[in-house]
Design a protein around this motif. Structure first.
Motif, mmCIF file in Angstrom:
data_model
loop_
_atom_site.group_PDB
_atom_site.id
_atom_site.type_symbol
_atom_site.label_atom_id
_atom_site.label_comp_id
_atom_site.label_asym_id
_atom_site.label_seq_id
_atom_site.Cartn_x
_atom_site.Cartn_y
_atom_site.Cartn_z
ATOM 1 N N ASN A 177 -1.737 3.842 -2.987
ATOM 2 C CA ASN A 177 -1.404 3.419 -1.623
ATOM 3 C C ASN A 177 -1.949 4.368 -0.558
ATOM 4 O OD1 ASN A 177 -0.101 1.087 -2.529
ATOM 5 N ND2 ASN A 177 1.847 2.152 -2.736
ATOM 6 N N GLU A 178 -2.078 5.646 -0.900
ATOM 7 C CA GLU A 178 -2.621 6.632 0.048
ATOM 8 C C GLU A 178 -4.146 6.667 0.053
ATOM 9 O OE1 GLU A 178 -0.857 10.408 -0.919
ATOM 10 O OE2 GLU A 178 1.171 9.627 -0.649
ATOM 11 N N ARG A 179 -4.757 6.556 -1.110
ATOM 12 C CA ARG A 179 -6.203 6.780 -1.234
ATOM 13 C C ARG A 179 -7.059 5.521 -1.222
ATOM 14 N NH1 ARG A 179 -7.416 12.220 -3.061
ATOM 15 N NH2 ARG A 179 -5.567 13.380 -2.456
ATOM 16 N N PHE A 180 -6.489 4.391 -1.574
ATOM 17 C CA PHE A 180 -7.245 3.138 -1.645
ATOM 18 C C PHE A 180 -6.743 2.205 -0.546
ATOM 19 C CE2 PHE A 180 -7.578 4.925 -5.869
ATOM 20 C CZ PHE A 180 -8.886 4.654 -6.245
ATOM 21 N N THR A 181 -7.418 2.205 0.574
ATOM 22 C CA THR A 181 -6.930 1.473 1.746
ATOM 23 C C THR A 181 -6.987 -0.048 1.582
ATOM 24 O OG1 THR A 181 -9.117 1.587 2.765
ATOM 25 C CG2 THR A 181 -7.536 3.338 3.322
ATOM 26 N N ASN A 182 -7.715 -0.526 0.591
ATOM 27 C CA ASN A 182 -7.809 -1.972 0.401
ATOM 28 C C ASN A 182 -6.850 -2.496 -0.672
ATOM 29 O OD1 ASN A 182 -9.472 -0.412 -1.256
ATOM 30 N ND2 ASN A 182 -10.888 -2.079 -1.673
ATOM 31 N N PHE A 183 -5.978 -1.632 -1.227
ATOM 32 C CA PHE A 183 -5.037 -2.045 -2.261
ATOM 33 C C PHE A 183 -3.611 -1.628 -1.921
ATOM 34 C CE2 PHE A 183 -9.009 -1.337 -4.697
ATOM 35 C CZ PHE A 183 -9.212 -2.643 -5.131
ATOM 36 N N THR A 184 -2.663 -2.376 -2.473
ATOM 37 C CA THR A 184 -1.250 -2.014 -2.456
ATOM 38 C C THR A 184 -0.787 -1.996 -3.899
ATOM 39 O OG1 THR A 184 -0.869 -3.050 -0.310
ATOM 40 C CG2 THR A 184 1.067 -2.674 -1.683
ATOM 41 N N ALA A 185 -0.108 -0.927 -4.300
ATOM 42 C CA ALA A 185 0.421 -0.804 -5.657
ATOM 43 C C ALA A 185 1.939 -0.716 -5.593
ATOM 44 C CB ALA A 185 -0.155 0.432 -6.342
ATOM 45 N N LEU A 186 2.600 -1.474 -6.454
ATOM 46 C CA LEU A 186 4.057 -1.512 -6.504
ATOM 47 C C LEU A 186 4.520 -1.521 -7.951
ATOM 48 C CD1 LEU A 186 4.354 -4.297 -3.832
ATOM 49 C CD2 LEU A 186 5.220 -1.986 -3.531
ATOM 50 N N ILE A 187 5.646 -0.912 -8.221
ATOM 51 C CA ILE A 187 6.213 -0.944 -9.562
ATOM 52 C C ILE A 187 6.607 -2.367 -9.896
ATOM 53 C CG2 ILE A 187 8.196 -0.208 -10.958
ATOM 54 C CD1 ILE A 187 8.050 2.471 -9.448
ATOM 55 N N GLY A 188 6.232 -2.796 -11.098
ATOM 56 C CA GLY A 188 6.561 -4.144 -11.556
ATOM 57 C C GLY A 188 7.215 -4.091 -12.924
ATOM 58 N N GLY A 189 8.304 -4.776 -13.111
ATOM 59 C CA GLY A 189 8.944 -4.829 -14.416
ATOM 60 C C GLY A 189 9.347 -3.470 -14.953
ATOM 61 N N GLN A 190 9.486 -3.387 -16.280
ATOM 62 C CA GLN A 190 9.920 -2.148 -16.924
ATOM 63 C C GLN A 190 8.795 -1.164 -17.150
ATOM 64 O OE1 GLN A 190 11.956 -3.968 -20.473
ATOM 65 N NE2 GLN A 190 13.375 -2.303 -20.052
ATOM 66 N N ILE A 191 7.562 -1.669 -17.314
ATOM 67 C CA ILE A 191 6.506 -0.799 -17.826
ATOM 68 C C ILE A 191 5.217 -0.844 -17.024
ATOM 69 C CG2 ILE A 191 7.380 -0.918 -20.195
ATOM 70 C CD1 ILE A 191 5.064 -2.955 -20.751
ATOM 71 N N SER A 192 5.191 -1.533 -15.914
ATOM 72 C CA SER A 192 3.895 -1.786 -15.290
ATOM 73 C C SER A 192 3.854 -1.485 -13.798
ATOM 74 C CB SER A 192 3.488 -3.239 -15.529
ATOM 75 O OG SER A 192 4.398 -4.105 -14.870
ATOM 76 N N ILE A 193 2.638 -1.598 -13.299
ATOM 77 C CA ILE A 193 2.347 -1.486 -11.873
ATOM 78 C C ILE A 193 1.548 -2.724 -11.495
ATOM 79 C CG2 ILE A 193 0.973 -0.220 -10.159
ATOM 80 C CD1 ILE A 193 1.486 2.304 -11.858
ATOM 81 N N ASP A 194 1.913 -3.362 -10.406
ATOM 82 C CA ASP A 194 1.138 -4.478 -9.872
ATOM 83 C C ASP A 194 0.280 -3.956 -8.730
ATOM 84 O OD1 ASP A 194 2.249 -6.335 -11.597
ATOM 85 O OD2 ASP A 194 3.801 -6.961 -10.194
ATOM 86 N N VAL A 195 -1.010 -4.241 -8.799
ATOM 87 C CA VAL A 195 -1.933 -3.855 -7.729
ATOM 88 C C VAL A 195 -2.486 -5.137 -7.138
ATOM 89 C CG1 VAL A 195 -3.985 -2.540 -7.103
ATOM 90 C CG2 VAL A 195 -2.552 -1.765 -9.009
#
Length: 195
Positions: free
Chosen positions: A92-110
């Motif tokens: 979220n800080e370094r990639f201005t064209n993406f948003t990353a959020l915690i998803g579920g128990q084990i993953s990240i959604d970008v």
């Protein structure tokens, strides 16, 4: 993300309203490969770490094929280690064209920036609708953008659930209350059928 399935029309059939195609970059992929290689997770890895879902990239250090026991173990470890929180913050800080959020128990959604779940409200007349949103990551994960937008726009409520059965119970109680006031004794006990 794709806007469908969680939005039900009057006959309860999922309907695709809009789809955003996820646009990846080599830099993002390289960064996630780095995190995968140097993760402090002490347990086993299970299969696919990258899953492209049309409008999003789902990334998991432990792997998408982990069984429930290992998912629980990773989630508990991650709560203490903060691996997914740290990875999301970096993206979220370094990639201005993406948003990353915690998803579920084990993953990240970008997702591509602006294409998180909060965009759902762009496709409805907010003034003429009241929304009820059920999500399992409302407080700190991938459901938060939509929950925050519903609150900000004052156009409904968001309810945190832990599983689809919670959602069914919530809907069952609401449907049961509505049906009872309209048709009285002519319906089965919905609560019993959900347990």
């Amino acid at each position: 993300e794709s806007i469908h399935s969680t939005i039900l029309n009057a006959d309860f059939k999922p309907k695709l309203i809009h789809n955003n195609e996820f646009i990846d970059t080599k830099a993002l992929t390289d960064y996630l490969l780095f995190e995968l290689k140097y993760s402090n997770w002490p347990g086993k890895r299970f299969g696919t770490n990258f899953e492209y879902r049309g409008s999003a990239l789902n990334f998991s250090v432990i792997g998408r094929e982990a069984d429930q026991e290992n998912r629980d173990a990773y989630e508990g470890w991650d709560i203490l280690d903060g691996e997914r929180t740290r990875i999301c913050a970096y993206i979220n800080e370094r990639f201005t064209n993406f948003t990353a959020l915690i998803g579920g128990q084990i993953s990240i959604d970008v997702v591509n920036r602006g294409n998180d779940k909060g965009q759902v409200l762009n496709y409805f007349d907010i003034a003429d609708n009241s929304f009820v949103f059920f999500g399992d990551k409302i407080k700190f994960g991938n459901d938060r953008p939509l929950a925050e937008r519903i609150s900000k726009e004052q156009c409904g409520i968001s309810i945190e659930v832990t599983c689809w059965q919670d959602t069914m119970r919530e809907l069952g109680l609401s449907i049961q209350d509505k049906v009872i006031t309209e048709t009285h004794e002519d319906i089965p006990d919905i609560e019993e059928t959900l347990t």
